[in-house]
Write a protein that holds these residues in place. Structure first.
Motif, PDB file in Angstrom:
ATOM      1  N   ALA A 166       0.848  -1.199   0.000  1.00 20.43           N
ATOM      2  CA  ALA A 166       0.000   0.000   0.000  1.00 20.43           C
ATOM      3  C   ALA A 166       0.880   1.246   0.000  1.00 20.43           C
ATOM      4  CB  ALA A 166      -0.924   0.007   1.215  1.00 20.43           C
ATOM      5  N   CYS A 167       1.974   1.193   0.731  1.00 20.12           N
ATOM      6  CA  CYS A 167       2.868   2.351   0.788  1.00 20.12           C
ATOM      7  C   CYS A 167       3.608   2.545  -0.531  1.00 20.12           C
ATOM      8  CB  CYS A 167       3.852   2.195   1.947  1.00 20.12           C
ATOM      9  SG  CYS A 167       3.021   2.250   3.541  1.00 20.12           S
ATOM     10  N   THR A 168       4.209   1.459  -1.045  1.00 21.22           N
ATOM     11  CA  THR A 168       4.938   1.617  -2.312  1.00 21.22           C
ATOM     12  C   THR A 168       3.971   1.804  -3.473  1.00 21.22           C
ATOM     13  OG1 THR A 168       5.084  -0.779  -2.406  1.00 21.22           O
ATOM     14  CG2 THR A 168       7.047   0.372  -1.705  1.00 21.22           C
ATOM     15  N   GLY A 169       2.816   1.186  -3.400  1.00 26.62           N
ATOM     16  CA  GLY A 169       1.872   1.234  -4.523  1.00 26.62           C
ATOM     17  C   GLY A 169       0.989   2.462  -4.552  1.00 26.62           C
ATOM     18  N   ALA A 170       1.072   3.272  -3.490  1.00 22.06           N
ATOM     19  CA  ALA A 170       0.302   4.520  -3.491  1.00 22.06           C
ATOM     20  C   ALA A 170       1.223   5.729  -3.360  1.00 22.06           C
ATOM     21  CB  ALA A 170      -0.716   4.516  -2.347  1.00 22.06           C
ATOM     22  N   GLY A 171       2.457   5.470  -2.876  1.00 24.51           N
ATOM     23  CA  GLY A 171       3.412   6.573  -2.733  1.00 24.51           C
ATOM     24  C   GLY A 171       3.283   7.331  -1.430  1.00 24.51           C
ATOM     25  N   VAL A 172       3.020   6.608  -0.333  1.00 20.09           N
ATOM     26  CA  VAL A 172       2.958   7.263   0.975  1.00 20.09           C
ATOM     27  C   VAL A 172       3.919   6.555   1.939  1.00 20.09           C
ATOM     28  CG1 VAL A 172       0.543   7.932   0.687  1.00 20.09           C
ATOM     29  CG2 VAL A 172       1.075   5.830   1.917  1.00 20.09           C
ATOM     30  N   GLY A 173       4.296   7.257   2.969  1.00 19.39           N
ATOM     31  CA  GLY A 173       5.203   6.679   3.961  1.00 19.39           C
ATOM     32  C   GLY A 173       4.458   5.809   4.944  1.00 19.39           C
ATOM     33  N   PRO A 174       5.156   4.807   5.516  1.00 23.47           N
ATOM     34  CA  PRO A 174       4.498   3.906   6.471  1.00 23.47           C
ATOM     35  C   PRO A 174       3.996   4.612   7.733  1.00 23.47           C
ATOM     36  CG  PRO A 174       6.817   3.312   6.164  1.00 23.47           C
ATOM     37  CD  PRO A 174       6.529   4.395   5.209  1.00 23.47           C
ATOM     38  N   ASN A 175       4.581   5.777   8.042  1.00 22.61           N
ATOM     39  CA  ASN A 175       4.136   6.508   9.243  1.00 22.61           C
ATOM     40  C   ASN A 175       2.747   7.129   9.066  1.00 22.61           C
ATOM     41  OD1 ASN A 175       5.156   8.250   7.327  1.00 22.61           O
ATOM     42  ND2 ASN A 175       5.804   9.772   8.805  1.00 22.61           N
TER      43      ASN A 175
END
Ligand code: IMO
Ligand code: MG
Length: 441
Positions: free
Chosen positions: A247-256
């Motif tokens: 979800a993070c790599t595939g949407a471009g958001v940080g895990p935080n």
């Protein structure tokens, strides 16, 4: 602000579409982060049934933003057919497609079929949508992305190099014919570009902006944990990261930015495609569940394999996703089966294990160790709907015990219980978007 990831905790078809549609009511943005039209997410809203393949399942709330993230591989033709179907229902999607999402081209579909044929026993029984070949090209840097649709000269130049190579591959390696010329593909995709241009943009930027404005974001996974390219039963899975990290790599958001990870758990197992499935059953119970649950592929019509719930696989799903909540689905479908079985360990080569083995070969040698529990009685859909309105205390005691047992094994709380296909047929135990009140009915 809250960032909530929804993932399938099993082998896909857990009922993610329904859960996403339900939670999307309180989300400002819904983002699909992986896969493409291999997914089939069914959403029932009132009298209407929608089957989404590429489109995020949050699209039914007018005006709310839906995003197709960079982690997806999209066939423009099927996406346009979904947009058309929505428009026929007077819904104009507020859609943003990542310029970095990859495009499925006709040669990917041809290669998917040819590769599967050649793979023999290693074939995953794919949906033949070109998913694997498209992700292969992405990794090999042969891919065409939605950004390329906006620059026709660049698209043409790239296609020229790649097309020749793909035709050679299909014809010379696989001995198949591939009829579509470069010019034909160019013309077809130029038409798609004209229709889709207005939707293409900086999806990661938009999601991060929305988060900076303290909005609620829902991340919708496709497929399931055991189909993940890294963590699934390789090679019998799909070609993307279906798990929470995706979800993070595939949407471009940080895990935080992630506040909750909800695993959707169907109270039995289903699998469409090949590969080992330790808890698989055949016979009356499997047939009954398959028919009652309409367990036939949304995409391919294939009869799904059916099995008991696998807690060993779920524990693994808990860990690789970092699950913070469980959404149980299909309580109504399993009703009338008694006793119900939970696989709590495997026996592998004479040894009892409670963790997933490392290879498909070992998993194929595993036999399940079951715990039996009393099942719960069947009821007509109208009764289940009443139960949903009354809440958890009205759910049959046996069903509650079954779900509690699983939740205890995983040490993850239950946040949603689904007892029917409609939005109304749901009991929400924990609000994953607590910062926002529900709109008045
Ligand atoms: P949703 O999102 C169940 C399976 C296929 C095959 C393997 C690889 O509806 O849960 P692919 O076409 O992705 O290369 O096929 O993965 N598969 C699914 N199974 N639900 C899905 O999606 C699936 N998408 C792919 O059957 O075994
Ligand atoms: Mg499906």
């Amino acid at each position: 602000m809250a960032g909530v990831i929804i993932v399938g905790a099993q082998w896909g078809d857990e009922g993610k579409g329904k859960i996403v549609d339900l939670l999307a009511e309180k989300a400002d943005v819904t983002v699909r982060f992986n896969g493409g039209d291999n997914a089939g997410h069914t959403v029932i809203a009132g009298e209407k049934t929608f089957k989404f393949r590429n489109m995020p399942s949050g699209v039914l709330y007018p005006q709310k933003r839906v995003v197709i993230g960079n982690g997806c591989v999209i066939n423009p033709k099927t996406l346009l057919s979904e947009i058309d179907a929505l428009r026929r229902e007077k819904i104009e999607p507020n859609l943003l497609i990542s310029a970095h999402a990859h495009i499925i081209l006709p040669y990917h579909i041809a290669l998917d079929g040819a590769e599967e044929e050649r793979k023999g026993k290693l074939a995953a029984g794919t949906t033949k949508k070109g998913i694997g070949p498209c992700y292969s090209d992405k990794a090999a840097r042969f891919g065409l992305r939605f950004a390329d649709l906006l620059d026709k000269a660049a698209f043409k130049a790239k296609l020229h190099t790649i097309h020749e190579l793909k035709v050679a591959q299909i014809e010379k390696i696989y001995g198949k014919t591939f009829a579509q010329s470069e010019q034909e593909i160019l013309a077809e995709y130029s038409g798609y570009a004209d229709q889709l241009a207005k939707f293409i943009g900086d999806a990661g930027g938009a999601v991060n902006d929305a988060m900076a404005q303290r909005k609620n974001i829902l991340f919708e996974g496709a497929q399931g944990t055991l189909l993940d390219i890294d963590h699934g039963v390789y090679p019998y899975g799909t070609s993307s990261n279906t798990t929470a990290g995706g979800a993070c790599t595939g949407a471009g958001v940080g895990p935080n930015k992630i506040s909750e990870v909800v695993g959707v758990v169907k109270v039995y197992t289903s699998r469409v495609g090949t590969g080992p499935l330790p808890t698989e059953i055949s016979g009356d119970i499997a047939d009954k569940v398959r028919d009652k649950g309409n367990e036939y592929g949304t995409n391919t019509g294939r009869a799904r394999r059916i099995g008991w719930l696998d807690v060993v696989a779920l524990k693994y799903a808990r860990d690789v996703n970092g699950l913070t909540g469980l959404a149980f689905t299909r309580i109504d479908t399993l009703a009338g089966v008694s006793p119900v079985k939970l696989c709590v360990a495997y026996e592998l080569d004479g040894e009892k294990i409670t963790t997933m083995p490392q290879t498909a070969e070992e998993l194929a040698r595993c036999t399940p160790v079951y715990e039996e529990m009393p099942g719960w009685a069947e009821a007509p859909p109208a009764e289940w709907r009443k139960t949903a309105i009354r809440g958890m205390f009205a759910v049959p005691e046996e069903a509650k015990n079954y779900m509690r047992r699983i939740s205890e094994y995983l040490n993850v709380p239950i946040c949603i219980v689904s007892i029917g296909a409609g939005r109304e047929d749901t009991i929400v135990i924990k609000d994953v978007f607590p910062n926002k009140p529900l709109a008045p009915p």
